[in-house]
Every structure is written in structure tokens, then in C-alpha cells.
Design a protein around this motif. Structure first.
Motif, PDB file in Angstrom:
ATOM      1  N   PHE A   1       0.818  -1.208   0.000  1.00 30.72           N
ATOM      2  CA  PHE A   1       0.000   0.000   0.000  1.00 30.72           C
ATOM      3  C   PHE A   1       0.859   1.268   0.000  1.00 30.72           C
ATOM      4  N   ARG A   2       1.857   1.350   0.864  1.00 30.36           N
ATOM      5  CA  ARG A   2       2.661   2.572   0.967  1.00 30.36           C
ATOM      6  C   ARG A   2       3.449   2.844  -0.316  1.00 30.36           C
ATOM      7  N   PRO A   3       4.098   1.832  -0.916  1.00 29.26           N
ATOM      8  CA  PRO A   3       4.759   2.115  -2.199  1.00 29.26           C
ATOM      9  C   PRO A   3       3.789   2.603  -3.268  1.00 29.26           C
ATOM     10  N   LEU A   4       2.589   1.992  -3.339  1.00 30.35           N
ATOM     11  CA  LEU A   4       1.607   2.431  -4.319  1.00 30.35           C
ATOM     12  C   LEU A   4       1.095   3.832  -4.006  1.00 30.35           C
ATOM     13  N   PHE A   5       0.897   4.122  -2.738  1.00 26.84           N
ATOM     14  CA  PHE A   5       0.408   5.443  -2.324  1.00 26.84           C
ATOM     15  C   PHE A   5       1.453   6.511  -2.644  1.00 26.84           C
ATOM     16  N   GLY A   6       2.719   6.187  -2.402  1.00 25.28           N
ATOM     17  CA  GLY A   6       3.790   7.120  -2.749  1.00 25.28           C
ATOM     18  C   GLY A   6       3.889   7.339  -4.241  1.00 25.28           C
ATOM     19  N   PHE A   7       3.753   6.244  -5.012  1.00 24.81           N
ATOM     20  CA  PHE A   7       3.783   6.367  -6.470  1.00 24.81           C
ATOM     21  C   PHE A   7       2.614   7.226  -6.950  1.00 24.81           C
ATOM     22  N   ALA A   8       1.414   7.003  -6.392  1.00 29.26           N
ATOM     23  CA  ALA A   8       0.244   7.787  -6.792  1.00 29.26           C
ATOM     24  C   ALA A   8       0.456   9.275  -6.489  1.00 29.26           C
ATOM     25  N   THR A   9       1.111   9.577  -5.374  1.00 29.02           N
ATOM     26  CA  THR A   9       1.385  10.969  -5.031  1.00 29.02           C
ATOM     27  C   THR A   9       2.328  11.600  -6.048  1.00 29.02           C
TER      28      THR A   9
END
Length: 318
Positions: free
Chosen positions: A139-147
Motif C-alpha cells: 500500500f505505501r509504495p503504491l500510495f507514494g507512487f500515486a502521489t
């Protein structure tokens, strides 16, 4: 062991006031930020109060995550630098994020120079150790990528005047075309050439007379080459010449087969029925490779004093 906070930084060639407007106005913010589907400010009792808001994020299958937030603004250096602090939380059991906080920072050293737009935020999760592991590895890697992807979509909007809806459609067409091309190259290389060469590939190659007695080995090498070519083209998908190279390779593979065995055109599935759709996908990928948001343009680590930044992100609570 706690997970690292998410940090994203990008220089945007826009005025500070314009960048502020596009990030602080809910109707504009929700257009470029992948993390939110809807943001709605709540009325203030006093003008000096912090701004409270509610947010919603659609996650598919008719489901959505809802939460609340509160932001405050700090002006610095005669309004040349600005800081917007943020706290957010969700009581929804479906939400992995329980609560968190962070900031948006706007820095412009000289008038007319690009504004350095950065964010740092962290959050607490639900579901105990399982939630922390899921957050850490997915989740955190995807959330960072989305940001980061969203920041570059905002840059395209402000610098090149490409609306977020256009970049979203362009990205969808581009990545679908790239993935379909990759699948087709791999299928053509593996199934008819590596697994079942007797199904017709050896006969086609034998008809050219170029590999007398070595058709099987040539077909296998050709299959491996097609797989490698498809993977390389997918990796280089942002290079527009990579899609022209695919188009040239398709012509080089198709023209000899048609020239040495014109009767194959009478078959329901022939090289031309594969060439035309793949050529169309190549052109779609070529045309949409420009002005694509790219998360790699963003800096993902603070330049200095990350411990202080982490502490600041955790100071904000609802």
C-alpha cells in the motif's frame, strides 16, 4: 520497525499564487490528485479557524473510503514560501489508514523561478501486524507512487496546459496499448515458435529458402528474439522511436512471409490479420507517449534533516 513517511518533491514552472490555487481549491485539487475522488470544505465558524473538510476515494466495485481532515496555512518570508499542514483520519473499518498528518511546502527562491512543491506525510494503520506488513510492502509504495504521479500530472496541467482528464485518458490508452503489444509479442514468440513450431512457422520459414535444414533452430531463435524485443519495447515505452521500431520489425517479419507464400492470404488467420492490429497499437502508443505523467521526475527523499521532517509530519493530529 515503523515505516518511513512518504516524501515527494517536484519543481513546477508556475507562479506561487497559481500553484497555491490549484492545490488549495478542492474543485481543482480533486482533478489532478489520484488519491481523492472528492474533497469538500466544511463551513468555518471564524475566518481564523483551521479549514476542515471531508474526502472520499473510490476504490472500485462500488466501494469508497471516506474520512475527515483539517488543514492550516503558514506564510513565511513575506509570502514567498508557504506551508500547509494537514491532519486526516477515517473511522471507516474498510480504510487501512486510521489517521495521519503531514504538510505541503511551497518554496520559490527568486521571482520567476520554478516553485519547489513538496509533501511529507505519515499515517497509522489498522489490522495490527498484518496491516503494517501490507502497508509496508504494497500500500505505501503504491500510495507514494500515486502521489508522485499526481504531482507530475499537476505539473503538466500548469506548465503545458494539459488538463488532468486528458492525461488520464492518454495514459490509459498508452499503457493498454503497451501491455497488449507486450502480450502479443510474447504470445507470438512462445506459442507458435517455441512450443508448437510445426503448426506452420517452420513451413513459413522454409518457404523463404534462407535456412535450409536449420528451420527449427531458426524458428526458436526468432521466437526468443520476439519475446526479448517485446520486453525491451515495453521497458522503453516512453521513447517514441521504440514504437516506430516495433512497426518496422512487424513489416520485416510480415513482408517475407507474404512474398514467398502469397497463398497464405487466403487463410482466415494470416500474417496480415496480426500486422494490422499490432500496427494500430504501435501508433496509439506512439501518439500517446508524449506528455505522460512520470513519477520518476519527482524526488522521493528529503534533501536534509529527514528526522526533523518525520517529527513535523507526526505533530499534526485530529
Amino acid at each position: 520497525m515503523s515505516n518511513k513517511p512518504i516524501y515527494v518533491e517536484l519543481a513546477i514552472d508556475a507562479s506561487l499564487d497559481e500553484l497555491w490555487k490549484y492545490t488549495q481549491s478542492p474543485e481543482l485539487h480533486e482533478q489532478w490528485d489520484l488519491r481523492f475522488s472528492e474533497i469538500r470544505y466544511l463551513p468555518k465558524a471564524n475566518e481564523s479557524d483551521n479549514q476542515k473538510f471531508v474526502y472520499r476515494t473510490r476504490i472500485g466495485f462500488g466501494l469508497r473510503i471516506e474520512g475527515t481532515g483539517e488543514s492550516a496555512v503558514i506564510m513565511k518570508n513575506n509570502r514567498k514560501d508557504r506551508l500547509s499542514t494537514l491532519a486526516f483520519a477515517s473511522d471507516q473499518r474498510l480504510s487501512l489508514i486510521r489517521q495521519g498528518g503531514g504538510f505541503w511546502k511551497y518554496e520559490q527562491r527568486q521571482p520567476g523561478q520554478p516553485v519547489t512543491f513538496s509533501t511529507l506525510y505519515d499515517y497509522r494503520t489498522r489490522f495490527g501486524p498484518a496491516g503494517r506488513l501490507f502497508d509496508r510492502w504494497l500500500f505505501r509504495p503504491l500510495f507514494g507512487f500515486a502521489t508522485a504521479w499526481s504531482f507530475d500530472r499537476l505539473r503538466l496541467w500548469l506548465e503545458e496546459r494539459v488538463p488532468p482528464s486528458v492525461t488520464a485518458e492518454r495514459a490509459l490508452i498508452h499503457y493498454c496499448s503497451v501491455m497488449l503489444l507486450l502480450l502479443l509479442w510474447c504470445f507470438e514468440g512462445i506459442v507458435p515458435k517455441l512450443l508448437f513450431p510445426e503448426s506452420g512457422e517452420m513451413a513459413l520459414l522454409g518457404g523463404t529458402g534462407w535456412f535450409a535444414g536449420a528451420e527449427r533452430e531458426a524458428v526458436r531463435l526468432l521466437g526468443l528474439g520476439e519475446v526479448a524485443f517485446g520486453v525491451a519495447a515495453a521497458i522503453l515505452h516512453r521513447k517514441r522511436w521504440a514504437h516506430l521500431a516495433q512497426l518496422a520489425a512487424l513489416l520485416l517479419l510480415t513482408i517475407p512471409a507474404l512474398a514467398f507464400n502469397s497463398g497464405i492470404m487466403a487463410e482466415p488467420f494470416n500474417p496480415l490479420t496480426l500486422l494490422l492490429p499490432m500496427a494500430g497499437l504501435c501508433m496509439a502508443a506512439y501518439w500517446t507517449a508524449r506528455q505522460l505523467p512520470d513519477a520518476r521526475r519527482c524526488r522521493r527523499r528529503p534533501a536534509a534533516n529527514p528526522r526533523k521532517a518525520r517529527r513535523r509530519s507526526n505533530e499534526i493530529d485530529l
